[in-house]
Design an enzyme around this catalytic site. Structure first.
Site, PDB file in Angstrom:
ATOM      1  N   ASP A  69      17.197  75.393   0.635  1.00 17.83           N
ATOM      2  CA  ASP A  69      16.686  75.034  -0.677  1.00 17.83           C
ATOM      3  C   ASP A  69      17.720  75.459  -1.705  1.00 17.83           C
ATOM      4  O   ASP A  69      17.939  76.633  -1.923  1.00 17.83           O
ATOM      5  CB  ASP A  69      15.352  75.745  -0.931  1.00 17.83           C
ATOM      6  CG  ASP A  69      14.831  75.484  -2.334  1.00 17.83           C
ATOM      7  OD1 ASP A  69      15.220  74.455  -2.909  1.00 17.83           O
ATOM      8  OD2 ASP A  69      14.044  76.294  -2.835  1.00 17.83           O
ATOM      9  N   GLU A 153      17.949  69.485   0.416  1.00 20.62           N
ATOM     10  CA  GLU A 153      17.210  68.665  -0.525  1.00 20.62           C
ATOM     11  C   GLU A 153      18.184  67.698  -1.171  1.00 20.62           C
ATOM     12  O   GLU A 153      19.238  68.094  -1.643  1.00 20.62           O
ATOM     13  CB  GLU A 153      16.623  69.565  -1.622  1.00 20.62           C
ATOM     14  CG  GLU A 153      15.157  69.781  -1.489  1.00 20.62           C
ATOM     15  CD  GLU A 153      14.605  70.517  -2.680  1.00 20.62           C
ATOM     16  OE1 GLU A 153      15.231  71.484  -3.127  1.00 20.62           O
ATOM     17  OE2 GLU A 153      13.548  70.118  -3.150  1.00 20.62           O
ATOM     18  N   CYS A 220       2.311  73.960   0.496  1.00 19.01           N
ATOM     19  CA  CYS A 220       2.180  75.162   1.313  1.00 19.01           C
ATOM     20  C   CYS A 220       2.790  74.879   2.690  1.00 19.01           C
ATOM     21  O   CYS A 220       2.437  73.903   3.347  1.00 19.01           O
ATOM     22  CB  CYS A 220       0.704  75.544   1.450  1.00 19.01           C
ATOM     23  SG  CYS A 220       0.411  76.867   2.617  1.00 19.01           S
ATOM     24  N   CYS A 223      -0.330  75.356   5.458  1.00 18.32           N
ATOM     25  CA  CYS A 223      -1.452  74.426   5.621  1.00 18.32           C
ATOM     26  C   CYS A 223      -1.176  73.050   5.015  1.00 18.32           C
ATOM     27  O   CYS A 223      -2.024  72.164   5.076  1.00 18.32           O
ATOM     28  CB  CYS A 223      -2.729  75.008   5.004  1.00 18.32           C
ATOM     29  SG  CYS A 223      -2.741  74.983   3.208  1.00 18.32           S
ATOM     30  N   CYS A 239      -0.613  80.117  -1.910  1.00 13.38           N
ATOM     31  CA  CYS A 239      -1.363  78.878  -1.701  1.00 13.38           C
ATOM     32  C   CYS A 239      -2.781  79.017  -2.268  1.00 13.38           C
ATOM     33  O   CYS A 239      -3.493  79.967  -1.949  1.00 13.38           O
ATOM     34  CB  CYS A 239      -1.429  78.542  -0.215  1.00 13.38           C
ATOM     35  SG  CYS A 239      -2.310  77.011   0.122  1.00 13.38           S
ATOM     36  N   CYS A 242      -5.230  78.116   1.125  1.00 15.21           N
ATOM     37  CA  CYS A 242      -5.424  79.029   2.259  1.00 15.21           C
ATOM     38  C   CYS A 242      -4.994  80.466   1.971  1.00 15.21           C
ATOM     39  O   CYS A 242      -5.154  81.347   2.820  1.00 15.21           O
ATOM     40  CB  CYS A 242      -4.692  78.510   3.496  1.00 15.21           C
ATOM     41  SG  CYS A 242      -2.901  78.689   3.414  1.00 15.21           S
ATOM     42  N   ASP A 249      11.147  80.239  -2.596  1.00 15.51           N
ATOM     43  CA  ASP A 249      12.311  79.489  -2.115  1.00 15.51           C
ATOM     44  C   ASP A 249      12.287  79.318  -0.596  1.00 15.51           C
ATOM     45  O   ASP A 249      12.659  78.276  -0.069  1.00 15.51           O
ATOM     46  CB  ASP A 249      13.603  80.189  -2.539  1.00 15.51           C
ATOM     47  CG  ASP A 249      13.803  80.116  -4.046  1.00 15.51           C
ATOM     48  OD1 ASP A 249      13.678  79.002  -4.588  1.00 15.51           O
ATOM     49  OD2 ASP A 249      14.054  81.154  -4.660  1.00 15.51           O
TER      50      ASP A 249
HETATM   51 ZN   LIG Z   1      -1.885  76.936   2.385  1.00 13.82          ZN
END
Ligand SMILES: [Zn+2]
Length: 291
Positions: A69, A153, A220, A223, A239, A242, A249
């Site tokens: 990243d 990226e 996330c 999840c 998140c 979750c 990063d």
């Molecule tokens: Zn999550």
């Protein structure tokens, strides 16, 4: 093109329109020289040769894959948690550069003292460039030696730079914030890092893949829930779905790696293989000495 070695440290090359030019041999030139490029940086002139060393890209590579990243806070963050950053200018240099700028504004155009000031400013900028180049080469080496796949990226930094100011008909939105971001992007030399990675990948058999930068910082990695609110700050990810917490990063890097793995699993591997995008050979820069 004619190249001769004069002694251990010096060589000379016959360039079109310029004739014989001696240069300092700063790297050994192993292989068949394909082309030469002359460039100037501050008071120094350089000649770079593209050399075909006859080496081919190895087919296999044994290490696991990180996603990278290219961030503003941390220059390089990997999905395995490894990070690296470096400042390219010292505080003293920034101060000195600002003072020289003020001095320059008072000096008469075309004067010898003005030229001197400009030379001093160029030398500060040159040091900054050298450090950035060193950082990119070091990081590219570290990443390609250990990894069969490096996922980046695809930020289209170039477009972002151009868009900040906008045009007269279409003024750019959020100009100030974007200009600030662009400065830090250019300061970190993202393009240079991507180029260095692709160049090194030629030797290590690493595949370099660029994936679109969509929601990588808001998703996330545990999840896959997407929520801008999950990004608590520049450095922290929590998140909202979750409760998974992680360095922002590294979380983004994991998403990038997942996207890159999806691309390579689709059999799109050859398209991203750096060896096909880069000209064969190795570019070496040598210090030129005019005679
Ligand atoms: Zn999550």
């Amino acid at each position: 093109m004619l190249i001769e070695r004069l002694n251990r440290r010096w060589g000379r090359v016959r360039l079109p329109k310029l004739g014989w030019v001696t240069f300092r041999i700063s790297h050994p030139l192993g292989g068949v020289v394909r082309s030469a490029t002359v460039s100037r940086d501050g008071n120094h002139w350089y000649v770079s040769f593209v050399v075909d060393d006859g080496k081919t890209t190895p087919k296999e590579h044994a290490w696991p894959d990180p996603g990278v990243d290219r961030g503003v806070v941390v220059a390089v963050a990997c999905s395995d948690g490894w990070m690296r950053d470096r400042r390219f200018t010292t505080r003293g240099e920034i101060k000195r550069h600002r003072r020289l700028q003020q001095k320059l504004a008072r000096q008469k155009k075309g004067s010898a003292s003005r030229r001197q000031t400009l030379a001093a400013m160029r030398s500060i900028r040159g040091r900054e460039r050298d450090r950035r180049a060193d950082f990119c080469a070091w990081t590219a080496h570290r990443l390609t030696e250990r990894n069969a796949l490096v996922v980046l990226e695809d930020l289209r930094t170039r477009n972002m730079t151009r868009n900040a100011k906008g045009t007269v008909e279409q003024p750019g939105s959020n100009v100030k914030a974007k200009a600030g971001l662009n400065r830090s992007i250019l300061g970190r030399g993202w393009w240079q890092l991507a180029t260095a990675l692709k160049g090194r990948a030629h030797y290590s058999g690493t595949t370099v893949v660029e994936v679109p930068a969509r929601f990588t910082s808001q998703t996330c990695s545990a999840c896959a829930a997407v929520d801008p609110g999950s990004r608590e700050g520049q450095a922290r990810f929590r998140c909202t779905h979750c409760g998974h917490t992680m360095n922002a990063d590294v979380n983004a890097a994991r998403n990038i790696l997942a996207a890159g793995l999806a691309v390579t699993a689709c059999g799109d591997l050859d398209a991203g293989r750096s060896v096909k995008q880069e000209p064969a050979g190795n570019r070496e820069e040598l210090l030129l000495q005019p005679t």
